[in-house]
Scaffold this motif. Sequence first.
Motif, PDB file in Angstrom:
ATOM      1  N   LEU A 163       0.781  -1.259  -0.025  1.00 14.19           N
ATOM      2  CA  LEU A 163      -0.123  -0.025  -0.100  1.00 14.19           C
ATOM      3  C   LEU A 163       0.987   1.677   0.322  1.00 14.19           C
ATOM      4  N   PHE A 164       0.301   2.331  -0.557  1.00 15.79           N
ATOM      5  CA  PHE A 164       1.346   3.211  -0.297  1.00 15.79           C
ATOM      6  C   PHE A 164       0.021   4.933   0.045  1.00 15.79           C
ATOM      7  N   ASP A 165       0.801   5.290   0.608  1.00 15.53           N
ATOM      8  CA  ASP A 165      -0.505   6.659   1.278  1.00 15.53           C
ATOM      9  C   ASP A 165      -1.097   7.392   0.700  1.00 15.53           C
ATOM     10  N   PRO A 166      -2.257   7.947  -0.110  1.00 19.30           N
ATOM     11  CA  PRO A 166      -2.344   8.956  -0.198  1.00 19.30           C
ATOM     12  C   PRO A 166      -1.905  10.164  -0.324  1.00 19.30           C
ATOM     13  N   GLU A 167      -1.294  10.468  -1.301  1.00 21.80           N
ATOM     14  CA  GLU A 167      -0.536  11.580  -1.805  1.00 21.80           C
ATOM     15  C   GLU A 167      -0.984  12.995  -1.246  1.00 21.80           C
ATOM     16  N   THR A 168      -0.244  13.533  -0.161  1.00 20.45           N
ATOM     17  CA  THR A 168      -0.456  14.812   0.185  1.00 20.45           C
ATOM     18  C   THR A 168      -0.908  15.688  -1.086  1.00 20.45           C
ATOM     19  N   GLY A 169      -0.501  15.934  -1.869  1.00 21.36           N
ATOM     20  CA  GLY A 169      -1.496  17.314  -3.452  1.00 21.36           C
ATOM     21  C   GLY A 169       0.135  17.542  -3.677  1.00 21.36           C
ATOM     22  N   ASN A 170       0.786  17.817  -2.659  1.00 24.18           N
ATOM     23  CA  ASN A 170       1.694  19.021  -3.025  1.00 24.18           C
ATOM     24  C   ASN A 170       3.146  18.560  -4.128  1.00 24.18           C
ATOM     25  N   LYS A 171       2.500  17.104  -3.856  1.00 24.66           N
ATOM     26  CA  LYS A 171       4.330  16.921  -4.160  1.00 24.66           C
ATOM     27  C   LYS A 171       4.253  16.968  -6.069  1.00 24.66           C
ATOM     28  N   ASP A 172       3.689  17.708  -6.224  1.00 28.02           N
ATOM     29  CA  ASP A 172       3.961  18.049  -7.966  1.00 28.02           C
ATOM     30  C   ASP A 172       3.426  18.964  -7.829  1.00 28.02           C
ATOM     31  N   LYS A 173       3.160  20.099  -7.188  1.00 24.66           N
ATOM     32  CA  LYS A 173       3.465  21.537  -7.497  1.00 24.66           C
ATOM     33  C   LYS A 173       4.726  21.921  -7.966  1.00 24.66           C
ATOM     34  N   THR A 174       5.989  22.351  -7.089  1.00 25.47           N
ATOM     35  CA  THR A 174       6.770  22.799  -7.480  1.00 25.47           C
ATOM     36  C   THR A 174       7.513  21.862  -8.879  1.00 25.47           C
ATOM     37  N   LEU A 175       7.079  20.808  -9.209  1.00 24.12           N
ATOM     38  CA  LEU A 175       8.000  20.625 -10.223  1.00 24.12           C
ATOM     39  C   LEU A 175       7.134  20.841 -11.597  1.00 24.12           C
ATOM     40  N   SER A 176       5.661  20.537 -12.197  1.00 25.30           N
ATOM     41  CA  SER A 176       5.166  21.556 -13.088  1.00 25.30           C
ATOM     42  C   SER A 176       5.537  23.291 -12.802  1.00 25.30           C
ATOM     43  N   GLU A 177       5.801  23.677 -11.406  1.00 24.05           N
ATOM     44  CA  GLU A 177       5.277  25.123 -11.615  1.00 24.05           C
ATOM     45  C   GLU A 177       6.903  25.347 -12.380  1.00 24.05           C
ATOM     46  N   LEU A 178       8.592  24.536 -11.557  1.00 28.58           N
ATOM     47  CA  LEU A 178       9.653  24.698 -12.660  1.00 28.58           C
ATOM     48  C   LEU A 178       9.057  24.550 -14.141  1.00 28.58           C
ATOM     49  N   ILE A 179       8.531  23.070 -14.462  1.00 27.41           N
ATOM     50  CA  ILE A 179       8.898  23.102 -16.282  1.00 27.41           C
ATOM     51  C   ILE A 179       7.891  24.113 -16.786  1.00 27.41           C
ATOM     52  N   ARG A 180       7.318  24.751 -16.185  1.00 26.66           N
ATOM     53  CA  ARG A 180       6.360  25.658 -16.520  1.00 26.66           C
ATOM     54  C   ARG A 180       7.168  26.904 -17.015  1.00 26.66           C
ATOM     55  N   ALA A 181       7.753  27.002 -15.777  1.00 26.77           N
ATOM     56  CA  ALA A 181       9.140  28.310 -15.704  1.00 26.77           C
ATOM     57  C   ALA A 181       9.730  27.493 -16.911  1.00 26.77           C
ATOM     58  N   VAL A 182      10.751  26.624 -16.980  1.00 27.62           N
ATOM     59  CA  VAL A 182      11.628  26.449 -18.084  1.00 27.62           C
ATOM     60  C   VAL A 182      11.198  26.249 -19.416  1.00 27.62           C
ATOM     61  N   ALA A 183      10.300  25.810 -19.553  1.00 26.85           N
ATOM     62  CA  ALA A 183       9.168  26.066 -21.120  1.00 26.85           C
ATOM     63  C   ALA A 183       8.720  28.036 -21.051  1.00 26.85           C
ATOM     64  N   VAL A 184       8.673  28.670 -20.503  1.00 24.23           N
ATOM     65  CA  VAL A 184       8.219  29.996 -20.665  1.00 24.23           C
ATOM     66  C   VAL A 184       9.696  30.764 -20.906  1.00 24.23           C
ATOM     67  N   ALA A 185      10.873  30.618 -19.610  1.00 24.99           N
ATOM     68  CA  ALA A 185      11.646  31.085 -19.663  1.00 24.99           C
ATOM     69  C   ALA A 185      12.636  30.952 -21.412  1.00 24.99           C
ATOM     70  N   GLY A 186      12.242  29.066 -22.176  1.00 26.71           N
ATOM     71  CA  GLY A 186      13.136  28.849 -22.977  1.00 26.71           C
ATOM     72  C   GLY A 186      12.272  29.586 -24.123  1.00 26.71           C
ATOM     73  N   PHE A 187      11.158  29.898 -24.533  1.00 22.15           N
ATOM     74  CA  PHE A 187      11.063  30.157 -25.331  1.00 22.15           C
ATOM     75  C   PHE A 187      11.103  31.702 -25.070  1.00 22.15           C
ATOM     76  N   ALA A 188      11.200  32.379 -24.376  1.00 22.65           N
ATOM     77  CA  ALA A 188      11.201  34.272 -24.291  1.00 22.65           C
ATOM     78  C   ALA A 188      12.913  34.063 -24.613  1.00 22.65           C
ATOM     79  N   ALA A 189      13.749  32.715 -24.432  1.00 24.03           N
ATOM     80  CA  ALA A 189      15.558  33.539 -24.780  1.00 24.03           C
ATOM     81  C   ALA A 189      15.458  32.911 -25.541  1.00 24.03           C
ATOM     82  N   GLY A 190      14.848  32.265 -26.150  1.00 21.25           N
ATOM     83  CA  GLY A 190      15.167  32.004 -28.129  1.00 21.25           C
ATOM     84  C   GLY A 190      13.977  32.856 -28.600  1.00 21.25           C
ATOM     85  N   ASN A 191      13.254  33.774 -28.830  1.00 19.80           N
ATOM     86  CA  ASN A 191      13.610  33.955 -29.253  1.00 19.80           C
ATOM     87  C   ASN A 191      13.585  35.516 -29.643  1.00 19.80           C
TER      88      ASN A 191
END
Lengths: 763, 50
Positions: free
Chosen positions: A104-132
């Motif tokens: 059994l795996f304990d139910p996730e508290t929900g904060n797990k992916d928030k930081t990661l997806s925020e970081l990935i979105r930030a990388v995507a936006v920064a990458g787009f802006a840096a490229g252009n």
Amino acid sequence: MSCCAPGAEMTLDLAGATSVLPSSQEIRLASRSIGDNLCQTDLSVPTIHCAACIQTIETALGRLDRVESARVNLSTKRVSIQWRGDEAPPFFATLGRLGYPAHLFDPETGNKDKTLSELIRAVAVAGFAAGNIMLLSVSVWSGAEGATRDLFHWVSALIAIPALAFAGGIYFRSAWNALRHGRMNMDVPIAVGVSLAYAMSLYETINHGDHAYFDASVSLLFFLLIGRTLDHVMRERARTAVNGLSRLAARGAVVLRGDGVRDYLPVGEIEPGMELHIAAGERIPVDGTILSGISDLDCSLVSGESTPRTVGAGAKVQAGTLNLTGPMTMQATAAAKDSFLAEMVRLMEAAEGGRSQYRRIADRVSALYAPVVHLAALLTFLGWMIASGDWHLAMTIAIAVLIITCPCALGLAVPIVQVVAARRLFEAGVMVKDGSAMERLAAIDTVLFDKTGTLTLGQPRLINGQSIDPAMLAIAADMAAHSRHPFSKAIAGFAGSSSQPGLQSVSEHPGFGMEAVTEGNTWRLGRRGWAGWKARTGGEGKYGGYGGTVLSKNGMIVATFAFEDAVRADAKATVGQLQDAGMSVQMLSGDTANACRDVASTLGIEDFVPALLPSGKVEWIEALSREGHKVLMVGDGLNDTPALGAAHVSMAPATAADVGRNAADFVFLRESLLAVPLALDISRKAGRLIRQNIAIAIVYNAFAVPIAISGHVTPLIAAIAMSASSLLVIGNAMRLQGFAKGSSPEHASRDRRGRAGMLVQQP
Amino acid sequence: MTTLVYLIPVALFLGALGLTGFLWALRSGQYEDLDGAAERILIDGDEPPK
């Protein structure tokens, strides 16, 4: 145990699973409701590895009653099942029959992916802006002039706004946090540099100036975010892997009410005075006294004693011990928050000293670096002000100094090495909780091992198997296969499965042994006094010391079994390697002096301290720390947890108690102890590379700063210099992958072979 | 100069399209199980797994 087929139970037991399958109530407790009468349960299934596994599991689970859907995630080796109704469908029995041990795996508290997806979105936006922006900047560098250049600058300024707000926000918040608490971290000079560069470029754009640094400020964020995201992904992977291990503490227990009603309550709701029913194979949830029933308790996780303890009515039991053979009724004497487990956690929190005082290399460097850089920029401004009297020129040059010294390379120098090192350790089955753990590990000079469960496996091994009549051994093995007692499992494991016909009515007598009937003969396997109830003759061996387990036929002893605690694979080599590396190796144990002496002499450890209480281990570590030693503690039991917290840095095997695993900086998943010298070696090499990288960054500054101060920096030069230094630092970090592999090809291949075995071994 | 007036918006639009595509893929969980996605193409069968 009511819900599962006997066949599945056997396979699981032979694979090393010591606990019973979770009851339906326990599954219910670990599920989360997703509305519409649906429940979602997450299971960790470490043996999933291919498309066939996915299909088998999904079809089999999908066919069960009341299962809405089952979805395998191969990356995390998890299955999430959605089901409806009150009673959980038999997931575990189904998976067990298919040969996939699950937990059994304990139910996730929900904060797990928030930081990661925020970081990935930030990388995507920064990458787009840096490229252009970089495309527009290249046009400016190649000669766009006048209105065209202004247009390009304006477009760049617009593109940079979302990047700064979204991607830069991460740095601004962190820098603000540090400054508010009067500390300095690497994010402070980054935030200052980026925002000043943007402000100055905007001023230049409005006034139709030549030089704008939009490209520098955005690509800086982009590079740094990549490093930060990789770092986060690595730690998240380690965390998930550790969380995916089976839980060794009880989630709840069956409470017997006065009117005969049975309730399954979570551990936190059990109060002193309640009567609990503990089935064979369950862990004791809280401290208590046994009211009725006889059984053997495995205390290895709690006290470090490897031989099971026989208990009966009136005996006191501690939370965390495992009930092996018979069902019992006990009365709780303490609530969970006052039980042994909670006491260990308190001791650990009290002991946590050396770790909180530790400051990371990057923070120490930036505490020196940022004031120097900011002072240099200020002096440049004042110098040019005096020399030329033109405040615009002085300001431009001072900001150019800030931009060129903005610690792009320095910000990557430490995390990128730690990411590569963590990845290398991950491949070898060692999970690292965070980067500072590697920095601390590189500094140690003393290694302390716990005995039971760490240097040894905490499981007995049959040592006189060769001298026993094979026919007798086969009968004993068949009987033993029906029991969960460690000695039985050792006998069954030694003989393998050679199914003999004719064994009838095998029954277990908790605290004594097993009894079986074949063709009129009564066989007993167990304690000498109980099994050999007639004359003490027959094949009595000289191995009496370790429990005295015998096989008897109609009361006559026909075979004697001797056990010893199996030493963990490569323990001797590990101790040798650590001693060669200049470490002083010691053993701390809660076990008796005799048991410790045997293990210590086998492994070549000179110093050992037996019969230590948990607080004694902490005192020992604190005494060493006062003498100026940096201590690595390797341990697994609940009784080691305070010591794991007190040590400068700590490691635990995957089989450790839950609290221990969470307290340790490193968790190794494979059986071999060679993980310890490997982690030490990689941490030391990583430490060397980090120092090299910092040196590279400083040399870069030594060249770039004079150019900037003299006023010769253009956006083109800044872009080239910053990218080049970042690439250099990343390239240097990658060398770790190369020479760490080259130096230990032998370990690598052995680890790879061991992987499959270890996954099965995890209880 | 006149070409730039529409070329730059076109370039930015295409870039933004890519960015939105990526963010959408991220949000809809397509990066949750990369290993699984690679293996799942080997599972054949008429009906999709439940």
